[in-house]
Motif scaffolding. Sequence first.
Motif, short mmCIF file in Angstrom:
data_model
loop_
_atom_site.label_atom_id
_atom_site.label_comp_id
_atom_site.label_asym_id
_atom_site.label_seq_id
_atom_site.Cartn_x
_atom_site.Cartn_y
_atom_site.Cartn_z
N THR A 15 39.86 6.35 29.39
CA THR A 15 38.80 7.11 28.72
C THR A 15 37.47 6.35 28.70
OG1 THR A 15 39.55 6.30 26.57
CG2 THR A 15 40.35 8.48 27.27
N ALA A 16 37.51 5.03 28.82
CA ALA A 16 36.27 4.24 28.80
C ALA A 16 35.35 4.59 29.97
CB ALA A 16 36.59 2.75 28.82
N CYS A 17 35.92 5.10 31.05
CA CYS A 17 35.08 5.44 32.21
C CYS A 17 34.77 6.94 32.28
CB CYS A 17 35.73 4.98 33.51
SG CYS A 17 37.20 5.89 33.99
N ALA A 18 35.16 7.70 31.29
CA ALA A 18 35.01 9.16 31.33
C ALA A 18 33.57 9.61 31.55
CB ALA A 18 35.56 9.77 30.04
N HIS A 19 32.62 8.89 31.01
CA HIS A 19 31.22 9.33 31.10
C HIS A 19 30.42 8.56 32.15
CE1 HIS A 19 31.97 11.97 27.80
NE2 HIS A 19 32.50 10.98 27.13
N LEU A 20 31.11 7.76 32.95
CA LEU A 20 30.45 7.04 34.04
C LEU A 20 30.39 7.91 35.29
CD1 LEU A 20 32.10 3.51 33.71
CD2 LEU A 20 29.92 4.29 32.76
N ARG A 21 29.40 7.64 36.11
CA ARG A 21 29.27 8.32 37.40
C ARG A 21 29.77 7.40 38.50
NH1 ARG A 21 24.23 11.01 35.12
NH2 ARG A 21 25.03 13.11 34.82
N ASP A 22 30.01 7.98 39.67
CA ASP A 22 30.63 7.27 40.78
C ASP A 22 30.05 5.88 41.07
OD1 ASP A 22 32.49 7.05 42.97
OD2 ASP A 22 30.82 7.47 44.30
N PRO A 23 28.72 5.71 41.16
CA PRO A 23 28.19 4.38 41.49
C PRO A 23 28.54 3.29 40.46
CG PRO A 23 26.49 6.04 41.73
CD PRO A 23 27.66 6.71 41.08
N ASP A 24 28.87 3.70 39.25
CA ASP A 24 29.17 2.75 38.18
C ASP A 24 30.66 2.44 38.04
OD1 ASP A 24 26.43 2.74 37.49
OD2 ASP A 24 26.73 4.60 36.35
N LEU A 25 31.49 3.01 38.89
CA LEU A 25 32.94 2.84 38.78
C LEU A 25 33.45 1.69 39.64
CD1 LEU A 25 33.98 6.60 39.12
CD2 LEU A 25 33.71 5.28 37.00
N ASP A 26 34.51 1.05 39.16
CA ASP A 26 35.19 0.10 40.03
C ASP A 26 36.23 0.88 40.85
OD1 ASP A 26 37.60 0.36 38.50
OD2 ASP A 26 37.09 -1.37 37.26
#
Length: 126
Positions: free
Chosen positions: A48-59
């Motif tokens: 859930t910590a990455c739920a509001h991140l967009r693709d460029p910000d993901l590992d």
Amino acid sequence: MLVSAELPLRANLSVLENIALVPQYRHNAKAHVANERAWALLERLGYTACAHLRDPDLDFEQRFVAKLLRAVIAKPSIIVIERPGLLLPDTPYPRFLAEVLSQLDKDIDTFRIVDYAWHAPLYPPI
């Protein structure tokens, strides 16, 4: 449904929106219902910590989980994961896949992993 490096996430949408988009368009689900289902899947996997991140910000792991859940939420009869080493280059992916897929076992009828023949010993027999 295919999980592949060739099928990117929509860069202008968050992880939650990428996952929730599928039932909205395929099953005419209301946005809040689709978001709740997507959130529940992210919560089950602990992402859930990455739920509001967009693709460029993901590992790599977060991106893979987003792509996998995008496939899972569509409720297809089969999910194909293409070359997981390409999707998860810095992760010991056989163990990671086993953990993630075991948490989704009631949501996935059948899955197949398409990989190079020399990687066959990395996976348990189907």
